[in-house]
Design a protein around this motif. Structure first.
Motif, PDB file in Angstrom:
ATOM      1  N   ARG A  86       0.842  -1.209   0.000  1.00 21.47           N
ATOM      2  CA  ARG A  86       0.000   0.000   0.000  1.00 21.47           C
ATOM      3  C   ARG A  86       0.870   1.249   0.000  1.00 21.47           C
ATOM      4  O   ARG A  86       1.810   1.357   0.790  1.00 21.47           O
ATOM      5  CB  ARG A  86      -0.888   0.033   1.255  1.00 21.47           C
ATOM      6  N   LYS A  87       0.501   2.174  -0.892  1.00 24.14           N
ATOM      7  CA  LYS A  87       1.198   3.472  -0.900  1.00 24.14           C
ATOM      8  C   LYS A  87       0.507   4.366   0.117  1.00 24.14           C
ATOM      9  O   LYS A  87      -0.712   4.546   0.047  1.00 24.14           O
ATOM     10  CB  LYS A  87       1.070   4.114  -2.277  1.00 24.14           C
ATOM     11  N   VAL A  88       1.280   4.912   1.031  1.00 28.23           N
ATOM     12  CA  VAL A  88       0.687   5.828   2.016  1.00 28.23           C
ATOM     13  C   VAL A  88       1.500   7.117   2.065  1.00 28.23           C
ATOM     14  O   VAL A  88       2.604   7.192   1.532  1.00 28.23           O
ATOM     15  CB  VAL A  88       0.600   5.183   3.429  1.00 28.23           C
ATOM     16  N   VAL A  93       0.964   7.911   8.798  1.00 26.08           N
ATOM     17  CA  VAL A  93       1.830   7.113   9.674  1.00 26.08           C
ATOM     18  C   VAL A  93       2.292   7.915  10.881  1.00 26.08           C
ATOM     19  O   VAL A  93       2.433   9.135  10.812  1.00 26.08           O
ATOM     20  CB  VAL A  93       3.058   6.559   8.900  1.00 26.08           C
ATOM     21  N   MET A  94       2.526   7.189  11.964  1.00 25.70           N
ATOM     22  CA  MET A  94       3.007   7.839  13.179  1.00 25.70           C
ATOM     23  C   MET A  94       3.944   6.901  13.929  1.00 25.70           C
ATOM     24  O   MET A  94       3.629   5.714  14.085  1.00 25.70           O
ATOM     25  CB  MET A  94       1.810   8.162  14.083  1.00 25.70           C
ATOM     26  N   LEU A 230      -9.114   0.537   9.360  1.00 22.13           N
ATOM     27  CA  LEU A 230      -8.040  -0.353   9.812  1.00 22.13           C
ATOM     28  C   LEU A 230      -6.884   0.468  10.336  1.00 22.13           C
ATOM     29  O   LEU A 230      -6.524   1.486   9.741  1.00 22.13           O
ATOM     30  CB  LEU A 230      -7.506  -1.158   8.633  1.00 22.13           C
ATOM     31  N   VAL A 231      -6.296   0.008  11.423  1.00 27.22           N
ATOM     32  CA  VAL A 231      -5.027   0.606  11.846  1.00 27.22           C
ATOM     33  C   VAL A 231      -4.061  -0.534  12.143  1.00 27.22           C
ATOM     34  O   VAL A 231      -4.414  -1.492  12.830  1.00 27.22           O
ATOM     35  CB  VAL A 231      -5.199   1.603  13.018  1.00 27.22           C
ATOM     36  N   VAL A 232      -2.870  -0.428  11.543  1.00 29.10           N
ATOM     37  CA  VAL A 232      -1.860  -1.481  11.702  1.00 29.10           C
ATOM     38  C   VAL A 232      -0.781  -0.980  12.646  1.00 29.10           C
ATOM     39  O   VAL A 232      -0.274   0.134  12.490  1.00 29.10           O
ATOM     40  CB  VAL A 232      -1.244  -1.841  10.334  1.00 29.10           C
ATOM     41  N   GLY A 252      -2.566   4.164   9.313  1.00 32.74           N
ATOM     42  CA  GLY A 252      -4.028   4.191   9.283  1.00 32.74           C
ATOM     43  C   GLY A 252      -4.551   5.411   8.547  1.00 32.74           C
ATOM     44  O   GLY A 252      -3.779   6.178   7.957  1.00 32.74           O
ATOM     45  N   PRO A 253      -5.871   5.613   8.603  1.00 32.64           N
ATOM     46  CA  PRO A 253      -6.485   6.771   7.943  1.00 32.64           C
ATOM     47  C   PRO A 253      -5.929   8.086   8.512  1.00 32.64           C
ATOM     48  O   PRO A 253      -5.651   8.171   9.710  1.00 32.64           O
ATOM     49  CB  PRO A 253      -7.976   6.642   8.297  1.00 32.64           C
TER      50      PRO A 253
END
Ligand code: PMP
Ligand code: GLU
Length: 402
Positions: A86-88, A93-94, A230-232, A252-253
């Motif tokens: 997935r491109k984010v 991201v944190m 979703l949060v990974v 995540g979002p």
């Protein structure tokens, strides 16, 4: 002094307490075998150490943005693209002080008082207390058949109008199980249809064995990272053997990550700048150490399983990942706290009682220590359990002394 209701409702992490106890016993000269620990004993990747040292030498050890340095976030972005396809963006991201903090901050961002957080049994030791810290209500879901993975029906039956989060961990601590892909797909879809958030704790990512690849939650949805609920959560602790650096992360979002970064900005600020530099180097550097660690763990798992197989009455599924075996000792003692205490007192083997993970009669045995300790630990357990419950020992009598 008197304390808040919250403080009074929370105990210390049993796994961390056992680490301290094992270290204390070793320092006192006791020949303790630590099968309770949750950290690989290999060294951090050389590139990570070098990056930490060179930053330290500059003397410029400053605050970082609450969500992590741009370089750290770029490393998480590259990792997400490489391993999750997935491109984010940086806004997705944190970085945190370990996956532990990332999980905690995600719960704080999602859970209102009384909201329910659903997770399968056995669960990681900290999930119930983390849920309570966030004001939520933990809802552990046992599998009727002790298979370490409740069926989809069992999971969905536990979901109510108060359910806010489903929290999953695969490869799983303590069971060593890699969750079935169809099951995960079914659960993610079920939650999507009901607007329930899925938190995926991937801290044992890449530590799945025998060539398997755990299905990850982004494989289970067609939605974009911003649209999926979703949060990974992941980090450098296990795969890179960098537990003490305390670097984890969340993907995540954007709106969720922003809320999480706001919370973190007051709670602790950005994670340690030195550790972020080291983590970036680990993620961007040569990846050979991860495969080597996996091989070492597979070998230790095989040895442990062979030795446990020599103990009549003991049942243990072969772990599919992580470095834990969750073994069924019910033929010997149905009280896991009592059995773990007996193992510690008589043969100085540290294990974690299954009840801490929500399953009585089981013990978690870690095989991330030196192979010799894994062998010796299994040998001592066998010795104590042989002959219908082990030889009679007088109270306070130890078998292995310094
Ligand atoms: N999740 C699970 C299932 C774990 O076993 C651990 C162990 N430390 C964590 C999260 C937290 O990892 P860390 O904070 O070291 O990144
Ligand atoms: N997660 C590891 C364990 O379960 C380390 C200890 C902890 O963070 O609680 O043993």
């Amino acid at each position: 002094m008197s304390f808040s209701k919250l403080a009074n409702s929370i105990g210390a992490s049993v796994t961390l307490k056992l680490n301290s106890e094992a270290a204390r016993m070793r320092a006192a000269g006791d020949p303790v075998i630590h099968l309770g620990g949750g950290e690989p004993k290999s060294l951090a990747p050389g590139a990570a150490i070098a990056a930490g040292i060179s930053m330290l030498k500059t003397g410029e050890i400053r605050y970082t943005p609450a969500a992590g340095t741009p370089a750290m976030r770029d490393a998480i972005i590259a990792y997400t693209e490489k391993f999750y396809g997935r491109k984010v963006e940086r806004t997705n991201v944190m970085a945190s002080a370990g996956a532990k903090q990332a999980i905690m901050v995600a719960l704080l961002a999602l859970v209102d008082p009384g909201d329910e957080v659903v997770f399968p049994v056995p669960y990681w030791v900290s999930y119930p207390d983390m849920t309570r810290l966030a004001g939520g209500v933990p809802v552990p879901v046992p599998a009727a058949d002790s298979s370490f993975q409740p069926t989809l029906d069992e999971m969905t039956a536990a979901i109510t109008s108060r359910t806010r989060v489903v929290l999953l961990n695969s490869p799983n601590n303590p069971s060593g199980k890699v969750f079935d892909g169809d099951w995960l797909r079914g659960l993610v879809r079920y939650c999507e249809e009901r607007d329930i958030n899925v938190m995926m704790d991937d801290i044992y990512h890449r530590l799945d064995f025998d060539g398997r690849k755990a299905v990850h939650c982004y494989d289970c949805t067609d939605r974009s990272v911003d649209d999926a609920k979703l949060v990974v959560l992941n980090g450098v602790s296990k795969q890179y053997a960098m537990t003490g650096f305390r670097i984890g992360w969340a993907v995540g979002p954007q709106d969720l990550i922003k809320a999480m970064a706001n919370i973190q900005s007051h709670q602790s600020g950005g994670p340690c700048s030195l550790s972020q530099a080291a983590a970036v180097a680990a993620i961007e550097g040569a990846q050979g150490s991860v495969g080597e660690l996996r091989k070492v763990l597979e070998r230790a798992r095989d040895e442990l399983m062979n030795l446990l197989g020599e103990i009549p009455g003991l049942k243990a599924d072969t772990p599919e990942g992580t470095f834990y075996c969750f073994a069924d000792f019910r033929a010997f003692d149905t009280d896991s706290t009592r059995l773990a205490a007996r193992l510690l007192e008589k043969v100085q083997v540290v294990t974690v009682p299954g009840i801490e993970f929500g399953m009585e009669g089981f013990l978690r045995l870690s095989y991330c220590g030196p192979l010799e300790d894994v062998r010796e630990g299994a040998r001592r357990i066998k010795w104590l359990l042989d002959e219908n419950g082990g030889p009679e020992l007088r109270a306070g009598e130890k078998v292995f002394t310094r």
